[in-house]
Design an enzyme around this catalytic site. Structure first.
Site, PDB file in Angstrom:
ATOM      1  CD  GLN A 334      -1.445  -2.296   2.094  1.00 52.16           C
ATOM      2  OE1 GLN A 334      -0.248  -2.511   2.236  1.00 52.16           O
ATOM      3  NE2 GLN A 334      -2.385  -3.069   2.621  1.00 52.16           N
ATOM      4  CD  GLN A 356      -1.938  -3.387  -2.064  1.00 50.82           C
ATOM      5  OE1 GLN A 356      -0.934  -4.020  -2.384  1.00 50.82           O
ATOM      6  NE2 GLN A 356      -2.722  -3.759  -1.072  1.00 50.82           N
ATOM      7  CG  ASP A 357      -4.448   0.604  -0.976  1.00 44.76           C
ATOM      8  OD1 ASP A 357      -5.189  -0.101  -1.673  1.00 44.76           O
ATOM      9  OD2 ASP A 357      -4.209   0.372   0.210  1.00 44.76           O
ATOM     10  CG  ASP A 378      -8.038  -3.280  -2.899  1.00 38.03           C
ATOM     11  OD1 ASP A 378      -8.765  -3.925  -3.662  1.00 38.03           O
ATOM     12  OD2 ASP A 378      -7.542  -3.760  -1.856  1.00 38.03           O
ATOM     13  NE  ARG A 446      -9.524  -6.532  -2.849  1.00 36.19           N
ATOM     14  CZ  ARG A 446      -8.543  -7.185  -2.231  1.00 36.19           C
ATOM     15  NH1 ARG A 446      -8.666  -8.504  -2.001  1.00 36.19           N
ATOM     16  NH2 ARG A 446      -7.461  -6.558  -1.833  1.00 36.19           N
ATOM     17  CD1 TRP A 448     -11.131  -2.725   3.016  1.00 38.91           C
ATOM     18  CD2 TRP A 448     -11.483  -0.527   2.759  1.00 38.91           C
ATOM     19  NE1 TRP A 448     -10.309  -2.061   3.900  1.00 38.91           N
ATOM     20  CE2 TRP A 448     -10.502  -0.717   3.760  1.00 38.91           C
ATOM     21  CE3 TRP A 448     -11.860   0.767   2.414  1.00 38.91           C
ATOM     22  CZ2 TRP A 448      -9.907   0.347   4.432  1.00 38.91           C
ATOM     23  CZ3 TRP A 448     -11.256   1.829   3.070  1.00 38.91           C
ATOM     24  CH2 TRP A 448     -10.292   1.619   4.065  1.00 38.91           C
TER      25      TRP A 448
END
Length: 537
Positions: A334, A356-357, A378, A446, A448
Protein backbone atom coordinates in the site's frame (compact mmCIF):
# COMPACT_ATOMS: atom_id res chain seq x y z
CA UNK A 1 -6.58 30.00 7.59
CA UNK A 2 -10.37 30.06 7.85
CA UNK A 3 -11.57 31.29 11.26
CA UNK A 4 -14.78 30.89 13.21
CA UNK A 5 -17.20 33.80 13.13
CA UNK A 6 -18.55 35.24 16.37
CA UNK A 7 -21.85 33.50 15.63
CA UNK A 8 -20.08 30.16 15.23
CA UNK A 9 -18.21 30.68 18.49
CA UNK A 10 -21.50 31.47 20.19
CA UNK A 11 -23.15 28.32 18.85
CA UNK A 12 -20.17 26.12 19.71
CA UNK A 13 -20.03 27.66 23.19
CA UNK A 14 -23.69 26.88 23.77
CA UNK A 15 -23.13 23.32 22.59
CA UNK A 16 -20.30 22.77 25.05
CA UNK A 17 -22.24 24.33 27.92
CA UNK A 18 -25.11 22.03 27.06
CA UNK A 19 -22.79 19.03 27.05
CA UNK A 20 -21.39 19.98 30.45
CA UNK A 21 -24.90 20.39 31.74
CA UNK A 22 -25.95 16.97 30.49
CA UNK A 23 -23.66 15.07 32.84
CA UNK A 24 -20.14 14.49 34.06
CA UNK A 25 -17.81 12.00 32.38
CA UNK A 26 -19.82 8.86 31.69
CA UNK A 27 -18.64 5.29 32.29
CA UNK A 28 -18.40 2.94 29.36
CA UNK A 29 -21.81 1.87 28.05
CA UNK A 30 -20.61 -1.50 26.77
CA UNK A 31 -19.50 -2.55 30.25
CA UNK A 32 -22.66 -1.41 32.07
CA UNK A 33 -25.75 -1.96 29.92
CA UNK A 34 -28.16 -0.23 32.30
CA UNK A 35 -31.32 0.65 30.40
CA UNK A 36 -33.65 3.50 31.04
CA UNK A 37 -36.88 2.72 32.85
CA UNK A 38 -38.53 5.70 31.21
CA UNK A 39 -41.06 4.49 28.64
CA UNK A 40 -40.68 7.65 26.60
CA UNK A 41 -36.90 7.29 26.25
CA UNK A 42 -37.23 3.55 25.62
CA UNK A 43 -39.70 4.24 22.81
CA UNK A 44 -37.38 6.68 21.06
CA UNK A 45 -34.26 4.54 21.52
CA UNK A 46 -35.98 1.43 20.18
CA UNK A 47 -36.11 3.20 16.81
CA UNK A 48 -32.31 3.12 16.58
CA UNK A 49 -30.00 0.25 15.55
CA UNK A 50 -28.27 0.34 18.99
CA UNK A 51 -31.05 0.96 21.52
CA UNK A 52 -29.04 -0.11 24.58
CA UNK A 53 -26.33 2.51 24.05
CA UNK A 54 -29.01 5.09 23.37
CA UNK A 55 -30.93 4.29 26.57
CA UNK A 56 -27.80 4.17 28.68
CA UNK A 57 -26.40 7.53 27.63
CA UNK A 58 -29.70 9.39 27.64
CA UNK A 59 -30.47 7.94 31.10
CA UNK A 60 -27.40 9.83 32.36
CA UNK A 61 -28.85 13.18 31.24
CA UNK A 62 -31.68 15.37 32.48
CA UNK A 63 -33.91 14.42 29.57
CA UNK A 64 -36.91 12.44 30.82
CA UNK A 65 -39.37 13.14 28.05
CA UNK A 66 -38.69 13.81 24.39
CA UNK A 67 -41.60 15.07 22.33
CA UNK A 68 -39.99 15.73 18.95
CA UNK A 69 -37.78 13.64 16.70
CA UNK A 70 -35.77 16.76 15.86
CA UNK A 71 -34.80 17.10 19.55
CA UNK A 72 -34.00 13.38 19.78
CA UNK A 73 -31.73 13.71 16.74
CA UNK A 74 -29.77 16.60 18.29
CA UNK A 75 -29.43 14.78 21.63
CA UNK A 76 -27.89 11.74 19.91
CA UNK A 77 -25.29 13.86 18.11
CA UNK A 78 -24.50 15.84 21.27
CA UNK A 79 -23.92 12.64 23.24
CA UNK A 80 -21.67 11.24 20.48
CA UNK A 81 -19.72 14.51 20.48
CA UNK A 82 -19.27 14.36 24.24
CA UNK A 83 -17.78 10.87 24.07
CA UNK A 84 -15.34 11.88 21.31
CA UNK A 85 -14.20 14.80 23.49
CA UNK A 86 -13.54 12.31 26.30
CA UNK A 87 -11.62 10.05 23.89
CA UNK A 88 -9.54 13.00 22.81
CA UNK A 89 -8.77 13.94 26.43
CA UNK A 90 -7.82 10.34 27.28
CA UNK A 91 -5.50 10.17 24.28
CA UNK A 92 -3.71 13.39 25.25
CA UNK A 93 -3.24 12.13 28.81
CA UNK A 94 -1.75 8.89 27.49
CA UNK A 95 0.72 10.67 25.20
CA UNK A 96 3.56 10.75 27.76
CA UNK A 97 3.55 6.93 27.94
CA UNK A 98 4.31 6.43 24.26
CA UNK A 99 7.72 4.97 23.53
CA UNK A 100 8.06 3.71 19.95
CA UNK A 101 8.11 5.81 16.79
CA UNK A 102 5.21 3.75 15.39
CA UNK A 103 3.06 4.35 18.47
CA UNK A 104 3.74 8.08 18.38
CA UNK A 105 2.75 8.22 14.70
CA UNK A 106 -0.45 6.27 15.34
CA UNK A 107 -1.22 8.44 18.34
CA UNK A 108 -0.89 11.61 16.25
CA UNK A 109 -3.11 10.10 13.55
CA UNK A 110 -5.78 9.23 16.11
CA UNK A 111 -5.70 12.70 17.66
CA UNK A 112 -6.15 14.21 14.21
CA UNK A 113 -9.02 11.83 13.47
CA UNK A 114 -10.71 12.72 16.77
CA UNK A 115 -10.32 16.42 15.92
CA UNK A 116 -11.90 15.80 12.52
CA UNK A 117 -14.77 13.87 14.09
CA UNK A 118 -15.38 16.68 16.61
CA UNK A 119 -15.35 19.23 13.78
CA UNK A 120 -17.94 17.32 11.77
CA UNK A 121 -20.20 16.53 14.72
CA UNK A 122 -20.16 20.24 15.60
CA UNK A 123 -20.99 21.04 11.96
CA UNK A 124 -23.91 18.61 12.16
CA UNK A 125 -25.32 20.21 15.31
CA UNK A 126 -25.03 23.69 13.78
CA UNK A 127 -26.77 22.36 10.69
CA UNK A 128 -29.64 21.01 12.75
CA UNK A 129 -30.04 24.32 14.60
CA UNK A 130 -29.83 26.45 11.45
CA UNK A 131 -31.90 24.62 8.86
CA UNK A 132 -31.74 27.37 6.25
CA UNK A 133 -28.01 26.99 5.59
CA UNK A 134 -27.92 23.21 5.16
CA UNK A 135 -30.07 20.15 4.73
CA UNK A 136 -30.37 16.61 6.17
CA UNK A 137 -28.19 15.50 3.23
CA UNK A 138 -25.35 17.66 4.57
CA UNK A 139 -25.85 16.32 8.09
CA UNK A 140 -25.77 12.76 6.78
CA UNK A 141 -22.49 13.48 4.99
CA UNK A 142 -20.85 14.94 8.10
CA UNK A 143 -22.15 12.16 10.35
CA UNK A 144 -20.79 9.63 7.87
CA UNK A 145 -17.44 11.40 7.97
CA UNK A 146 -17.35 11.45 11.78
CA UNK A 147 -18.15 7.72 11.79
CA UNK A 148 -15.34 7.03 9.29
CA UNK A 149 -12.85 9.11 11.32
CA UNK A 150 -13.53 7.15 14.50
CA UNK A 151 -13.21 3.82 12.67
CA UNK A 152 -9.97 4.79 10.92
CA UNK A 153 -7.89 4.96 14.13
CA UNK A 154 -8.15 1.25 15.08
CA UNK A 155 -7.93 0.31 11.40
CA UNK A 156 -4.56 2.07 11.08
CA UNK A 157 -3.27 0.26 14.18
CA UNK A 158 -4.45 -3.07 12.77
CA UNK A 159 -2.74 -2.44 9.41
CA UNK A 160 0.60 -1.96 11.16
CA UNK A 161 -0.03 -4.94 13.46
CA UNK A 162 0.40 -2.65 16.46
CA UNK A 163 -1.40 -5.04 18.82
CA UNK A 164 -0.15 -3.23 21.92
CA UNK A 165 -1.32 0.20 20.76
CA UNK A 166 -4.03 1.53 23.08
CA UNK A 167 -7.24 2.49 21.30
CA UNK A 168 -9.91 4.11 23.47
CA UNK A 169 -12.44 1.71 24.95
CA UNK A 170 -15.08 4.29 24.09
CA UNK A 171 -14.50 3.80 20.37
CA UNK A 172 -17.24 1.19 19.91
CA UNK A 173 -19.73 3.23 21.94
CA UNK A 174 -19.08 6.36 19.90
CA UNK A 175 -19.47 4.36 16.71
CA UNK A 176 -22.83 3.08 17.94
CA UNK A 177 -24.05 6.54 18.89
CA UNK A 178 -23.09 8.00 15.52
CA UNK A 179 -24.76 5.00 13.91
CA UNK A 180 -27.95 5.86 15.83
CA UNK A 181 -27.66 9.46 14.64
CA UNK A 182 -27.28 8.31 11.03
CA UNK A 183 -30.42 6.18 11.31
CA UNK A 184 -32.59 8.96 12.77
CA UNK A 185 -31.27 11.63 10.39
CA UNK A 186 -32.02 9.26 7.50
CA UNK A 187 -35.71 9.60 8.41
CA UNK A 188 -35.45 13.35 7.80
CA UNK A 189 -33.54 12.73 4.58
CA UNK A 190 -36.24 10.39 3.26
CA UNK A 191 -38.91 12.99 3.94
CA UNK A 192 -37.19 15.28 1.43
CA UNK A 193 -36.60 12.63 -1.21
CA UNK A 194 -38.05 13.37 -4.61
CA UNK A 195 -36.24 11.55 -7.39
CA UNK A 196 -36.55 13.57 -10.61
CA UNK A 197 -36.59 11.98 -14.06
CA UNK A 198 -33.32 11.76 -15.94
CA UNK A 199 -33.51 14.24 -18.77
CA UNK A 200 -32.30 12.93 -22.12
CA UNK A 201 -29.88 15.09 -24.02
CA UNK A 202 -28.95 17.25 -21.02
CA UNK A 203 -25.46 17.61 -19.62
CA UNK A 204 -24.58 18.71 -16.14
CA UNK A 205 -20.84 19.31 -16.09
CA UNK A 206 -20.30 20.14 -12.40
CA UNK A 207 -22.15 19.58 -9.11
CA UNK A 208 -24.46 22.42 -8.09
CA UNK A 209 -22.12 23.42 -5.24
CA UNK A 210 -19.34 24.41 -7.66
CA UNK A 211 -19.77 28.19 -7.90
CA UNK A 212 -19.84 30.04 -11.21
CA UNK A 213 -16.50 31.70 -10.40
CA UNK A 214 -14.91 28.31 -9.65
CA UNK A 215 -16.31 26.89 -12.88
CA UNK A 216 -14.64 29.74 -14.73
CA UNK A 217 -11.34 28.99 -12.98
CA UNK A 218 -11.62 25.35 -14.01
CA UNK A 219 -12.46 25.89 -17.64
CA UNK A 220 -10.62 29.10 -18.60
CA UNK A 221 -7.10 29.20 -20.01
CA UNK A 222 -4.33 28.99 -17.43
CA UNK A 223 -2.74 32.20 -18.65
CA UNK A 224 -5.87 34.17 -17.73
CA UNK A 225 -5.83 33.04 -14.08
CA UNK A 226 -4.14 35.35 -11.60
CA UNK A 227 -2.46 33.41 -8.78
CA UNK A 228 -2.16 34.63 -5.20
CA UNK A 229 1.12 32.76 -4.78
CA UNK A 230 3.55 31.11 -7.20
CA UNK A 231 5.69 28.05 -6.47
CA UNK A 232 8.61 27.47 -8.82
CA UNK A 233 11.65 25.22 -8.78
CA UNK A 234 13.63 27.80 -10.76
CA UNK A 235 13.25 30.53 -8.14
CA UNK A 236 10.80 32.64 -10.17
CA UNK A 237 8.04 32.34 -7.54
CA UNK A 238 7.65 33.29 -3.91
CA UNK A 239 8.37 29.69 -2.84
CA UNK A 240 10.27 26.71 -4.19
CA UNK A 241 8.16 24.12 -2.36
CA UNK A 242 4.40 23.63 -2.29
CA UNK A 243 3.86 23.10 1.44
CA UNK A 244 5.38 26.49 2.26
CA UNK A 245 2.82 28.15 -0.01
CA UNK A 246 -0.03 26.13 1.53
CA UNK A 247 1.11 27.14 5.02
CA UNK A 248 1.29 30.77 3.95
CA UNK A 249 -2.27 30.55 2.61
CA UNK A 250 -3.39 29.19 6.00
CA UNK A 251 -2.41 32.47 7.68
CA UNK A 252 -4.69 34.61 5.52
CA UNK A 253 -7.68 36.31 7.12
CA UNK A 254 -9.94 36.17 4.09
CA UNK A 255 -12.06 33.12 3.33
CA UNK A 256 -12.04 33.75 -0.41
CA UNK A 257 -10.69 31.35 -3.04
CA UNK A 258 -6.88 31.27 -2.80
CA UNK A 259 -4.96 30.25 -5.92
CA UNK A 260 -1.49 28.74 -5.81
CA UNK A 261 0.20 28.31 -9.18
CA UNK A 262 2.66 25.42 -9.09
CA UNK A 263 4.94 25.88 -12.08
CA UNK A 264 6.40 23.00 -14.03
CA UNK A 265 8.78 20.76 -12.15
CA UNK A 266 8.93 17.60 -10.05
CA UNK A 267 8.30 18.42 -6.41
CA UNK A 268 9.54 15.66 -4.11
CA UNK A 269 7.53 16.38 -1.00
CA UNK A 270 4.53 15.25 1.02
CA UNK A 271 1.93 18.00 1.20
CA UNK A 272 -1.09 18.55 3.41
CA UNK A 273 -4.00 20.99 3.30
CA UNK A 274 -5.35 21.07 6.87
CA UNK A 275 -9.04 21.02 7.72
CA UNK A 276 -9.37 24.76 8.39
CA UNK A 277 -7.41 25.86 5.29
CA UNK A 278 -10.48 26.18 3.07
CA UNK A 279 -10.85 27.10 -0.60
CA UNK A 280 -7.31 26.38 -1.76
CA UNK A 281 -6.76 25.88 -5.49
CA UNK A 282 -3.57 24.29 -6.77
CA UNK A 283 -3.08 24.84 -10.49
CA UNK A 284 -0.22 23.24 -12.38
CA UNK A 285 1.21 23.61 -15.87
CA UNK A 286 0.00 20.18 -17.00
CA UNK A 287 0.08 16.62 -15.70
CA UNK A 288 3.36 15.94 -17.51
CA UNK A 289 4.84 19.22 -16.33
CA UNK A 290 3.80 19.67 -12.67
CA UNK A 291 4.36 16.52 -10.61
CA UNK A 292 4.11 16.08 -6.83
CA UNK A 293 5.79 12.84 -5.79
CA UNK A 294 6.53 10.85 -2.65
CA UNK A 295 7.31 7.26 -1.71
CA UNK A 296 5.88 6.50 1.75
CA UNK A 297 4.50 2.96 1.92
CA UNK A 298 3.33 0.07 4.08
CA UNK A 299 6.55 -1.92 3.82
CA UNK A 300 8.49 0.97 5.32
CA UNK A 301 6.12 1.18 8.30
CA UNK A 302 3.55 3.77 7.21
CA UNK A 303 -0.17 3.14 7.61
CA UNK A 304 -2.43 3.67 4.61
CA UNK A 305 -3.66 6.83 6.34
CA UNK A 306 -0.13 8.18 6.73
CA UNK A 307 1.44 7.13 3.42
CA UNK A 308 -0.09 9.62 0.92
CA UNK A 309 2.02 12.00 -1.11
CA UNK A 310 -0.80 14.55 -0.79
CA UNK A 311 -3.42 14.86 1.96
CA UNK A 312 -6.42 17.14 1.49
CA UNK A 313 -8.74 17.64 4.47
CA UNK A 314 -10.10 21.17 3.93
CA UNK A 315 -13.39 21.73 2.09
CA UNK A 316 -13.76 23.40 -1.30
CA UNK A 317 -10.34 22.30 -2.49
CA UNK A 318 -9.57 22.39 -6.23
CA UNK A 319 -6.67 20.85 -8.11
CA UNK A 320 -6.11 21.39 -11.82
CA UNK A 321 -3.47 20.07 -14.24
CA UNK A 322 -1.29 18.36 -11.62
CA UNK A 323 0.04 14.81 -11.21
CA UNK A 324 0.03 13.25 -7.73
CA UNK A 325 2.16 10.14 -7.55
CA UNK A 326 3.69 7.62 -5.17
CA UNK A 327 6.81 5.96 -6.56
CA UNK A 328 7.19 3.24 -3.91
CA UNK A 329 6.40 0.58 -6.52
CA UNK A 330 4.33 -2.64 -6.39
CA UNK A 331 6.62 -4.53 -4.00
CA UNK A 332 6.07 -1.93 -1.26
CA UNK A 333 2.35 -2.83 -1.09
CA UNK A 334 0.00 0.00 0.00
CA UNK A 335 1.38 3.36 -1.13
CA UNK A 336 -1.13 6.18 -1.59
CA UNK A 337 -0.70 9.02 -4.07
CA UNK A 338 -3.54 11.15 -2.72
CA UNK A 339 -5.84 10.94 0.32
CA UNK A 340 -8.80 13.28 0.29
CA UNK A 341 -11.50 13.89 2.88
CA UNK A 342 -12.25 17.29 1.35
CA UNK A 343 -15.94 18.12 1.18
CA UNK A 344 -17.08 19.86 -2.02
CA UNK A 345 -13.73 19.18 -3.72
CA UNK A 346 -12.95 19.10 -7.44
CA UNK A 347 -10.01 17.44 -9.20
CA UNK A 348 -9.92 18.64 -12.80
CA UNK A 349 -7.65 17.13 -15.46
CA UNK A 350 -5.28 15.68 -12.86
CA UNK A 351 -3.37 12.38 -12.80
CA UNK A 352 -2.99 9.95 -9.90
CA UNK A 353 -0.19 7.43 -10.32
CA UNK A 354 0.82 4.54 -8.05
CA UNK A 355 0.19 0.80 -7.74
CA UNK A 356 -1.73 -0.53 -4.73
CA UNK A 357 -4.15 1.96 -3.11
CA UNK A 358 -3.41 4.89 -5.44
CA UNK A 359 -6.41 7.10 -4.74
CA UNK A 360 -7.78 7.13 -1.18
CA UNK A 361 -11.15 8.88 -1.36
CA UNK A 362 -11.53 8.84 2.39
CA UNK A 363 -14.76 10.74 3.07
CA UNK A 364 -17.26 13.44 2.05
CA UNK A 365 -18.29 14.71 -1.41
CA UNK A 366 -15.69 14.69 -4.17
CA UNK A 367 -15.77 15.16 -7.94
CA UNK A 368 -13.12 14.03 -10.43
CA UNK A 369 -13.39 14.94 -14.09
CA UNK A 370 -11.02 14.62 -17.04
CA UNK A 371 -8.50 12.73 -14.89
CA UNK A 372 -6.11 9.79 -15.36
CA UNK A 373 -5.95 7.18 -12.58
CA UNK A 374 -3.32 4.40 -12.59
CA UNK A 375 -3.01 1.46 -10.22
CA UNK A 376 -3.27 -2.25 -9.47
CA UNK A 377 -4.90 -3.52 -6.26
CA UNK A 378 -7.84 -1.53 -4.75
CA UNK A 379 -6.54 1.57 -6.45
CA UNK A 380 -9.70 3.65 -6.04
CA UNK A 381 -10.80 3.06 -2.46
CA UNK A 382 -12.39 4.70 0.57
CA UNK A 383 -15.76 5.85 1.90
CA UNK A 384 -16.43 9.15 0.15
CA UNK A 385 -19.37 10.02 -2.05
CA UNK A 386 -17.45 10.39 -5.29
CA UNK A 387 -18.25 10.79 -8.96
CA UNK A 388 -15.43 10.07 -11.41
CA UNK A 389 -16.51 11.42 -14.79
CA UNK A 390 -14.97 11.58 -18.28
CA UNK A 391 -11.74 10.06 -16.99
CA UNK A 392 -9.26 7.36 -17.99
CA UNK A 393 -8.75 4.51 -15.54
CA UNK A 394 -5.65 2.44 -16.25
CA UNK A 395 -4.89 -0.93 -14.64
CA UNK A 396 -1.14 -1.60 -14.39
CA UNK A 397 0.95 -4.75 -14.14
CA UNK A 398 0.61 -6.08 -10.56
CA UNK A 399 2.90 -8.43 -8.66
CA UNK A 400 3.07 -12.07 -9.74
CA UNK A 401 -0.12 -13.83 -8.65
CA UNK A 402 -2.07 -10.63 -7.93
CA UNK A 403 -5.30 -9.58 -9.63
CA UNK A 404 -6.17 -5.96 -10.32
CA UNK A 405 -9.08 -4.51 -8.33
CA UNK A 406 -10.18 -1.12 -9.63
CA UNK A 407 -12.36 -0.21 -6.64
CA UNK A 408 -12.56 -1.15 -2.96
CA UNK A 409 -15.41 0.90 -1.56
CA UNK A 410 -15.48 1.36 2.23
CA UNK A 411 -19.12 1.95 3.17
CA UNK A 412 -19.55 0.22 6.53
CA UNK A 413 -23.03 1.39 7.50
CA UNK A 414 -26.30 1.04 5.53
CA UNK A 415 -27.34 4.64 6.25
CA UNK A 416 -24.18 6.30 4.96
CA UNK A 417 -24.78 8.35 1.79
CA UNK A 418 -21.47 7.28 0.26
CA UNK A 419 -20.41 5.34 -2.82
CA UNK A 420 -18.27 5.38 -5.97
CA UNK A 421 -19.81 6.31 -9.31
CA UNK A 422 -17.75 5.90 -12.48
CA UNK A 423 -19.46 7.70 -15.36
CA UNK A 424 -18.54 8.20 -19.01
CA UNK A 425 -15.03 6.89 -18.41
CA UNK A 426 -12.64 4.53 -20.20
CA UNK A 427 -11.20 1.51 -18.36
CA UNK A 428 -8.11 0.24 -20.14
CA UNK A 429 -4.80 -1.53 -19.63
CA UNK A 430 -1.75 0.63 -18.99
CA UNK A 431 1.19 -0.01 -21.36
CA UNK A 432 2.93 -2.40 -18.93
CA UNK A 433 -0.22 -4.53 -18.60
CA UNK A 434 -1.22 -4.70 -22.27
CA UNK A 435 1.02 -7.68 -23.15
CA UNK A 436 -0.33 -9.56 -20.10
CA UNK A 437 -4.06 -8.88 -20.42
CA UNK A 438 -4.83 -12.55 -21.01
CA UNK A 439 -2.78 -13.62 -17.98
CA UNK A 440 -3.76 -11.06 -15.32
CA UNK A 441 -7.32 -10.81 -14.07
CA UNK A 442 -8.79 -7.33 -13.65
CA UNK A 443 -12.05 -6.74 -11.79
CA UNK A 444 -14.21 -3.65 -11.43
CA UNK A 445 -14.06 -3.96 -7.66
CA UNK A 446 -14.28 -5.93 -4.45
CA UNK A 447 -15.98 -5.02 -1.14
CA UNK A 448 -13.58 -3.49 1.38
CA UNK A 449 -16.45 -2.94 3.84
CA UNK A 450 -19.82 -4.58 4.39
CA UNK A 451 -22.06 -2.13 2.53
CA UNK A 452 -19.74 -1.35 -0.40
CA UNK A 453 -21.56 0.59 -3.13
CA UNK A 454 -20.24 1.13 -6.68
CA UNK A 455 -21.86 1.85 -10.04
CA UNK A 456 -20.21 1.90 -13.47
CA UNK A 457 -22.28 3.95 -15.92
CA UNK A 458 -21.88 4.62 -19.66
CA UNK A 459 -18.24 3.57 -19.47
CA UNK A 460 -16.00 1.87 -22.04
CA UNK A 461 -14.64 -1.45 -20.74
CA UNK A 462 -11.71 -2.73 -22.77
CA UNK A 463 -10.59 -6.36 -23.07
CA UNK A 464 -8.91 -6.44 -19.64
CA UNK A 465 -12.10 -6.75 -17.52
CA UNK A 466 -12.84 -10.28 -16.34
CA UNK A 467 -16.26 -11.59 -17.53
CA UNK A 468 -17.36 -11.95 -13.89
CA UNK A 469 -16.86 -8.21 -13.50
CA UNK A 470 -16.57 -8.19 -9.71
CA UNK A 471 -14.56 -10.11 -7.15
CA UNK A 472 -15.24 -11.29 -3.59
CA UNK A 473 -12.92 -10.17 -0.82
CA UNK A 474 -10.07 -12.72 -0.58
CA UNK A 475 -12.28 -15.59 -1.85
CA UNK A 476 -14.69 -15.16 1.08
CA UNK A 477 -18.44 -14.56 1.23
CA UNK A 478 -17.91 -11.28 3.06
CA UNK A 479 -20.51 -8.62 2.17
CA UNK A 480 -21.95 -10.55 -0.78
CA UNK A 481 -25.45 -10.21 0.68
CA UNK A 482 -25.13 -6.53 1.71
CA UNK A 483 -23.05 -4.75 -0.98
CA UNK A 484 -24.49 -2.95 -4.02
CA UNK A 485 -22.77 -3.16 -7.39
CA UNK A 486 -24.42 -1.83 -10.52
CA UNK A 487 -23.69 -1.42 -14.23
CA UNK A 488 -25.60 0.71 -16.71
CA UNK A 489 -25.29 0.85 -20.49
CA UNK A 490 -21.54 0.34 -20.65
CA UNK A 491 -19.75 -0.30 -23.94
CA UNK A 492 -16.61 -2.03 -25.16
CA UNK A 493 -15.38 -5.62 -25.53
CA UNK A 494 -15.90 -6.58 -21.87
CA UNK A 495 -19.10 -4.64 -21.16
CA UNK A 496 -21.49 -7.58 -21.51
CA UNK A 497 -23.21 -8.46 -18.23
CA UNK A 498 -24.33 -11.92 -19.33
CA UNK A 499 -21.51 -13.68 -17.45
CA UNK A 500 -21.31 -11.36 -14.48
CA UNK A 501 -21.36 -12.62 -10.87
CA UNK A 502 -24.68 -14.13 -9.82
CA UNK A 503 -24.83 -12.39 -6.45
CA UNK A 504 -28.29 -10.96 -5.63
CA UNK A 505 -26.50 -7.70 -4.77
CA UNK A 506 -25.19 -7.20 -8.30
CA UNK A 507 -27.59 -5.18 -10.45
CA UNK A 508 -27.94 -4.51 -14.14
CA UNK A 509 -29.49 -1.04 -13.93
CA UNK A 510 -32.38 -0.36 -16.27
CA UNK A 511 -34.41 2.61 -15.03
CA UNK A 512 -33.90 6.28 -14.24
CA UNK A 513 -34.73 5.72 -10.58
CA UNK A 514 -32.01 3.06 -10.33
CA UNK A 515 -29.39 5.26 -11.97
CA UNK A 516 -30.24 8.54 -10.21
CA UNK A 517 -28.54 7.75 -6.83
CA UNK A 518 -25.21 7.48 -8.70
CA UNK A 519 -25.48 10.70 -10.72
CA UNK A 520 -23.93 14.04 -9.78
CA UNK A 521 -27.26 15.19 -8.34
CA UNK A 522 -28.12 11.96 -6.57
CA UNK A 523 -24.74 11.21 -4.98
CA UNK A 524 -23.11 14.62 -4.57
CA UNK A 525 -25.75 17.33 -4.51
CA UNK A 526 -29.07 15.83 -3.48
CA UNK A 527 -30.37 18.41 -5.94
CA UNK A 528 -33.98 17.51 -6.65
CA UNK A 529 -34.54 20.11 -9.34
CA UNK A 530 -35.55 19.17 -12.85
CA UNK A 531 -32.36 20.57 -14.33
CA UNK A 532 -30.89 18.01 -16.76
CA UNK A 533 -28.30 15.72 -15.22
CA UNK A 534 -25.37 13.99 -16.83
CA UNK A 535 -25.69 10.24 -17.30
CA UNK A 536 -24.69 9.95 -20.93
CA UNK A 537 -28.27 9.32 -22.06
Amino acid sequence: MASYTSLEFSIIGKIFLKLLFLSLVLPIASSIRTTSSNNNIDWWCNQTPHPESCKYYISQTNYHEIKQKSLFRVILVQLALKQVLIMQSEARDFEKNLMSKMHKALHNDCLELYDNSIFHLNSTIKCMHNKRSCAPFDAQTWLSTAHTSIQTCPTAASELNAVDFKVSELSNNVTEMISNSLAINMDFLKQNENIPPIAKGGTKVFPSWVSSSDRELLTSSSSSIKADLVVAKDGSGQFDNIQAAIDKAASRKSNERFIIHVKKGTYVENIKVDLKNEKIMLIGDGTKQTIITGSKNAQDGFSIYDSPTAVIDAPYFIARLITFQNTAGPTKMQAVALRSASDFSVFYRCSFVAYQDTLYIQAQRQFFTGCNIYGTVDFIFGDAAVVIQNSNIYARKPLQGQSNMITAQGRDHPNKNTGISIQNCKIRAAPDLKPLVGQVKTFLGRPWKQYARVAVINTFLDTLVDPLGWSPWNNSNFALDTLYYGEYQNSGPDSSTSNRVKWPTFHVLNSSSEVFPFTIDGLLSNDNTNEPISTGL
